[in-house]
Motif scaffolding. Structure first.
Motif, PDB file in Angstrom:
ATOM      1  N   THR A 277      36.957  59.737  44.459  1.00 52.08           N
ATOM      2  CA  THR A 277      37.095  60.907  43.601  1.00 52.08           C
ATOM      3  C   THR A 277      37.531  60.485  42.199  1.00 52.08           C
ATOM      4  N   PRO A 278      37.243  61.314  41.200  1.00 52.37           N
ATOM      5  CA  PRO A 278      37.601  60.953  39.817  1.00 52.37           C
ATOM      6  C   PRO A 278      39.099  60.705  39.653  1.00 52.37           C
ATOM      7  N   LYS A 279      39.419  59.766  38.807  1.00 53.11           N
ATOM      8  CA  LYS A 279      40.814  59.423  38.477  1.00 53.11           C
ATOM      9  C   LYS A 279      41.247  60.283  37.288  1.00 53.11           C
ATOM     10  N   PHE A 280      41.453  61.580  37.522  1.00 51.46           N
ATOM     11  CA  PHE A 280      41.704  62.517  36.431  1.00 51.46           C
ATOM     12  C   PHE A 280      42.928  62.146  35.588  1.00 51.46           C
ATOM     13  N   THR A 281      43.927  61.530  36.199  1.00 48.21           N
ATOM     14  CA  THR A 281      45.116  61.176  35.421  1.00 48.21           C
ATOM     15  C   THR A 281      44.843  60.036  34.436  1.00 48.21           C
TER      16      THR A 281
ATOM     17  N   ALA B  34      38.905  46.053  26.800  1.00 44.36           N
ATOM     18  CA  ALA B  34      39.762  46.667  27.821  1.00 44.36           C
ATOM     19  C   ALA B  34      39.216  48.022  28.236  1.00 44.36           C
ATOM     20  N   ALA B  35      38.732  48.811  27.287  1.00 44.83           N
ATOM     21  CA  ALA B  35      38.179  50.127  27.616  1.00 44.83           C
ATOM     22  C   ALA B  35      36.930  49.987  28.463  1.00 44.83           C
ATOM     23  N   ALA B  36      36.104  48.983  28.175  1.00 50.75           N
ATOM     24  CA  ALA B  36      34.868  48.796  28.921  1.00 50.75           C
ATOM     25  C   ALA B  36      35.140  48.272  30.329  1.00 50.75           C
ATOM     26  N   VAL B  37      36.145  47.407  30.457  1.00 55.82           N
ATOM     27  CA  VAL B  37      36.447  46.802  31.746  1.00 55.82           C
ATOM     28  C   VAL B  37      37.076  47.818  32.695  1.00 55.82           C
ATOM     29  N   ALA B  38      38.005  48.595  32.220  1.00 55.55           N
ATOM     30  CA  ALA B  38      38.736  49.523  33.085  1.00 55.55           C
ATOM     31  C   ALA B  38      38.468  50.963  32.667  1.00 55.55           C
ATOM     32  N   ASN B  39      37.212  51.321  32.513  1.00 54.98           N
ATOM     33  CA  ASN B  39      36.861  52.667  32.096  1.00 54.98           C
ATOM     34  C   ASN B  39      36.865  53.594  33.305  1.00 54.98           C
ATOM     35  N   PRO B  40      37.787  54.554  33.349  1.00 56.20           N
ATOM     36  CA  PRO B  40      37.880  55.424  34.519  1.00 56.20           C
ATOM     37  C   PRO B  40      36.645  56.304  34.733  1.00 56.20           C
ATOM     38  N   PHE B  41      35.835  56.524  33.690  1.00 55.96           N
ATOM     39  CA  PHE B  41      34.590  57.273  33.875  1.00 55.96           C
ATOM     40  C   PHE B  41      33.568  56.457  34.656  1.00 55.96           C
ATOM     41  N   LEU B  42      33.757  55.146  34.719  1.00 59.98           N
ATOM     42  CA  LEU B  42      32.834  54.281  35.442  1.00 59.98           C
ATOM     43  C   LEU B  42      33.325  53.932  36.840  1.00 59.98           C
ATOM     44  N   GLU B  43      34.541  54.326  37.175  1.00 57.15           N
ATOM     45  CA  GLU B  43      35.081  54.107  38.517  1.00 57.15           C
ATOM     46  C   GLU B  43      34.589  55.249  39.401  1.00 57.15           C
ATOM     47  N   GLN B  44      33.529  54.987  40.157  1.00 53.58           N
ATOM     48  CA  GLN B  44      32.860  56.062  40.878  1.00 53.58           C
ATOM     49  C   GLN B  44      32.845  55.877  42.392  1.00 53.58           C
ATOM     50  N   GLU B  45      33.684  54.982  42.888  1.00 50.73           N
ATOM     51  CA  GLU B  45      33.698  54.717  44.326  1.00 50.73           C
ATOM     52  C   GLU B  45      34.344  55.859  45.109  1.00 50.73           C
TER      53      GLU B  45
END
Length: 116
Positions: free
Chosen positions: A33-37, A20-31
């Motif tokens: 601005t960062p998802k700081f929350t 789950a961490a690998a699939v939905a890792n917010p550090f890897l969502e780079q399309e």
């Protein structure tokens, strides 16, 4: 223990945490601005590990491609190097920002463990 041995141990531990961490890792969502929350220290090591693996693979492919070119020039190399390193630069920039503005023990430890 060397940096690379420690990284291998962290990678093994991170894989045990679940996909789950690998699939939905917010550090890897780079399309965008960062998802700081959504960013949490527990996501940093799996993201860095994945990005290092991706970089290693992409650099190997680039080296193979360039080995067949008699005289590689700037356009053969630099744009590809920039493309390869960009995701890590983005993730590490976000992690560095968080370390500066939302510093805590867990984040500090994760940030420190992922430095070379």
């Amino acid at each position: 223990q060397t940096f690379f041995a420690a990284r291998k141990n962290m990678r093994t531990f991170a894989s045990v945490l679940g996909s789950a961490a690998a699939v939905a890792n917010p550090f890897l969502e780079q399309e965008t601005t960062p998802k700081f929350t959504k960013l949490e220290p527990k996501y940093l090591t799996p993201a860095v590990d994945q990005l290092l693996d991706d970089m290693k693979s992409n650099f190997a492919k680039l080296e193979e491609k360039l080995s067949s070119v008699d005289s590689p020039d700037y356009e053969d190399v630099l744009p590809e190097v920039e493309r390869i390193r960009s995701p890590m630069e983005y993730t590490w920039g976000v992690a560095g920002h968080l370390n500066g503005v939302k510093n805590g023990e867990e984040l500090r430890e994760s940030y420190q463990n992922n430095q070379p």
